[in-house]
Design a protein around this motif. Structure first.
Motif: not given
Lengths: 386, 368
Positions: B137-147
């Motif tokens: 879940a964290i990884a998916r969230f960071s797909e949003l936050a990172g970019p």
């Protein structure tokens, strides 16, 4: 189970967020301008120009009820934030500093020194560094806040927009702070003044036409005004455009110069410090009261050369004046030495105040006339003296 | 729970950027003056080297976490001791970040709200995402936050161009010299060393043979952003103001005023940036819970989440003020944790692993 815990959390969130810092916009008193003066007994006097929303609405709607959209509140004390509390005591709303546009420092305070008031501007996270800062020529900061300009409700905002001489606008505080604490440059600040020609102007018009010169300890030591202040900012490299009027000997000619640039080369020959300043700009003729035909290159070129020589002499005289009268390097020539001769600079930096007046400065000006305005030759008969 | 290489890249970029633009720029300027950007570039190279070692170590034991392979390589008790120390470090870092984050929010946005309330809200979100999906879940969230963090930073850089004084960057090198530049680089190099958490994450990476490239890219891009940030801060505020500001990037964003109507962008940036701190703290919560569970032999690691979160929250309340927390970075993280845990122990682990002659392909096959 998971749903229940989520619900519990969300309910908890609804109760614990936003209670401490809840502030409606109509609970705020917007602080637009600050005046800082020295009171008679040597204490700090602070004046605040605060927006009064009700007045703002009526005059904004063209009603012109004559009511002021702001009030000016003063307090006397020993430090800026101490005064903030005193100003707050006089207001029914919480003060909000985020919209402050400018700070006016009375000349007597500026001459005494402003080191004690500068810390707060960068430390206090409620304030913004994007603020204009002025010294009030022969007056108090409070006087400027009291001015009712017909253009804007707030004289503090008018002054920012009027700060066209140095074109620093609202970055002036940052620019002052940049110069503070560097060895090869001394701070300078635009000055605002009320110099009314008649009674009506007195409450409505403010002027920005001089620059205050500060020393290393942030004490104001003098000022240059008018053309000289423009030249000073040109050499410093912050001026973007200006009007130039020159007496050529056979009549005057006026130009609008834009794209102003400066380049400085420095040289250390033995004990002598030399700076070669090259000023450039692109011009548009606005007025020609001479008999020179600007459309003919054979006449325009000599004119350009002549203008350049005159301007170079004027700039040299301005620099000489600052060197001899005040001895403060507001131009940043020392920083140019620093950039070009970083190793020798280590020996010069601590005695720069002593060395600066002796720097040999040579100025060359390159103003190009790119447009002759709407006409080339003058219209026969208008001022044609032959 | 499976993470793709792209998600790994997003996660690491997010968590590295959030620190390097936030805390490392002004200490570097203080030491290396206007050459701080060279320092940060050097830091990037050091960070790449360190991450290379860390990734190699973990790739050799792709199906195991640090807690497991340390025991396998060094014996049960020494392994447990080292793994325990690593987890203690991660506990202290996450508490430190949680506290400074809460203080930062308090200072810039909410003056009257108690610090523990801000910290509590963050902890609640961290616990939720870990319960809901763990690392995936964290990884998916960071797909949003990172970019979105990258985009936001680029926009602020572009809008800040009109405030720049390029002269302030000169003279290059002459004022500082090699020693201050290297000293200044240690700050960001050590922060980039947070990539050591990769040693806990390899078992979850879908294709661990491909993880070197995203891991290194995730050091590269944040270092480049840190270099540009340093250049921008120096050109906007000079070295004197730049080195004294505690959060120079945010002060710079506050300074933006484009065409008189794009201003006060700090609120937007802070919003995106909170996402990235959230990613970082959630990963720490995950590895701490997972690591503690493995260390204590607890089968279901989710049981540990609540306990670990409570401990992190409690430690975060210990430091007295903002200077105390910054001192943690200055006197503990850079001086002890960076040389021992980020450089020293991983090299030892790599050497032991090489000597013991584990054949990596065999392990990888087991994994896939």
């Amino acid at each position: 189970m998971r749903k229940i815990s989520a619900i519990v959390w969300l309910t908890a969130l609804a109760f614990i967020t936003g209670c401490w810092d809840r502030n409606e916009i109509n609970d705020y008193a917007f602080w637009i301008g600050t005046g800082l003066d020295l009171s008679k007994d040597g204490k700090l006097k602070k004046s605040a120009q605060i927006a009064v929303p009700a007045g703002f609405r009526t005059s904004g709607g063209g009603g012109g009820s004559g009511k002021r959209a702001n009030i000016v509140i003063s307090a006397t004390g020993s430090s800026i934030v101490d005064l903030e509390q005193q100003v707050q005591d006089k207001l029914p709303r919480k003060i909000f500093l985020g919209h402050r546009r400018s700070i006016f420092i009375g000349e007597s305070l500026a001459r005494k020194g402003i080191t004690d008031i500068m810390d707060q501007f960068t430390r206090n996270t409620d304030t913004r560094m994007r603020t204009d800062i002025f010294v009030v020529n022969n007056g108090d900061g409070r006087d400027i806040l009291e001015v009712k300009s017909p253009f804007n409700q707030f004289s503090a905002i008018v002054a920012v927009e009027q700060d066209r001489f140095c074109r620093l606008g609202d970055t002036a505080l940052r620019d002052v702070l940049l110069d503070v604490g560097r060895d090869g440059i001394r701070p300078s600040m635009p000055m605002v003044e009320i110099s009314a020609k008649n009674g009506k102007e007195k409450d409505e018009i403010i002027e920005v036409k001089s620059v205050a010169i500060f020393n290393r300890d942030l004490q104001m030591v003098g000022e240059v005004s008018g053309r000289e202040s423009l030249e000073m900012f040109w050499v410093k490299g912050v001026l973007k455009n200006q009007f130039i009027m020159e007496e050529t000997g056979e009549g005057t000619i006026s130009l609008y110069e834009s794209n102003l640039k400066k380049t400085v080369r420095t040289e250390i020959v033995g004990n002598r410090l030399k700076a070669y300043i090259k000023l450039e700009g692109v011009g548009r003729v606005l007025e020609n009261n001479t008999n020179i035909d600007l459309s003919a290159s054979s006449e325009r070129r000599p004119l350009e050369r002549k203008l350049n020589d005159i301007k170079a002499k004027q700039v040299e005289a301005t620099i000489k004046k600052v060197q001899q009268q005040y001895g403060q390097d507001v131009f940043g020539i020392g920083e140019e030495f620093h950039r070009e001769h970083p190793r020798q600079w280590k020996g010069l930096r601590n005695k720069w105040d002593r060395l600066f007046p002796a720097v040999e400065v040579a100025v060359s000006v390159k103003l190009k006339i790119q447009y002759t305005g709407g006409i080339g030759k003058r219209i026969p008969g208008i001022g044609d003296r032959t | 729970m499976r993470i793709t290489p792209w998600q790994l890249f997003c996660m690491f970029t997010t968590l590295e950027i959030s620190m390097s633009i936030w805390l490392t720029v002004s200490p570097s300027i203080e030491i290396a003056r206007q050459d701080a950007w060279i320092s940060l570039a050097v830091a990037g190279v050091i960070g790449l080297f360190v991450t290379l070692i860390l990734t190699r170590v973990s790739q050799r034991h792709a199906s195991l976490t640090l807690v497991e392979f340390a025991q396998k390589l060094l014996g049960k008790w020494i392994g447990k001791l080292i793994a325990g120390l690593y987890i203690a470090v991660w506990f202290s870092v996450s508490a430190d970040i949680l506290r400074i984050f809460s203080l930062f929010i308090k200072q810039f946005l909410f003056h009257d709200t108690p610090v523990w309330v801000i910290a509590m809200l963050m902890v609640a979100a961290m616990v939720y995402i870990n319960f809901a999906g763990g690392i995936e879940a964290i990884a998916r969230f960071s797909e949003l936050a990172g970019p979105s963090l990258l985009l936001g930073i680029m926009i602020t850089f572009a809008l800040n161009i009109s405030n720049l004084h390029p002269d302030l960057l000169l003279p290059i090198y002459a004022d500082s010299g090699a020693i201050p530049i290297l000293k200044g680089s240690l700050v960001n190099a050590s922060f980039l060393g947070e990539s050591m958490m990769i040693m806990m994450l390899t078992p979850f990476i879908a294709n661990s043979r491909k993880m070197l490239k995203p891991a290194l890219l995730a050091i590269c891009i944040p270092s480049m952003i840190a270099v540009v940030t340093a250049i921008m801060v120096i050109m906007t505020f000079g070295t004197n103001i730049g080195s004294t500001l505690i959060f120079p990037y945010f002060s710079m964003v506050r300074f933006i005023n484009y065409l008189e109507f794009i201003q006060n962008m700090d609120v937007w940036i802070m919003c995106i940036w909170i996402f990235s701190v959230f990613v970082k703290l959630s990963i720490y919560l995950f590895i701490n819970s997972y690591g503690t569970a493995q260390l204590l032999g607890v089968k279901n690691w989710r049981i540990m989440i609540g306990f670990v979160a409570a401990v992190i929250f409690a430690i975060s309340l210990v430091p007295a003020n903002v200077i105390g927390i910054l001192d943690f970075a200055k006197f503990v993280w850079i001086i002890y944790i960076f040389p021992i845990f980020i450089v020293g122990l991983p090299i030892i682990l790599l050497l032991v692993s090489l000597i013991r002659g584990q054949s990596p392909p065999a392990r990888e096959q087991q994994n896939s």
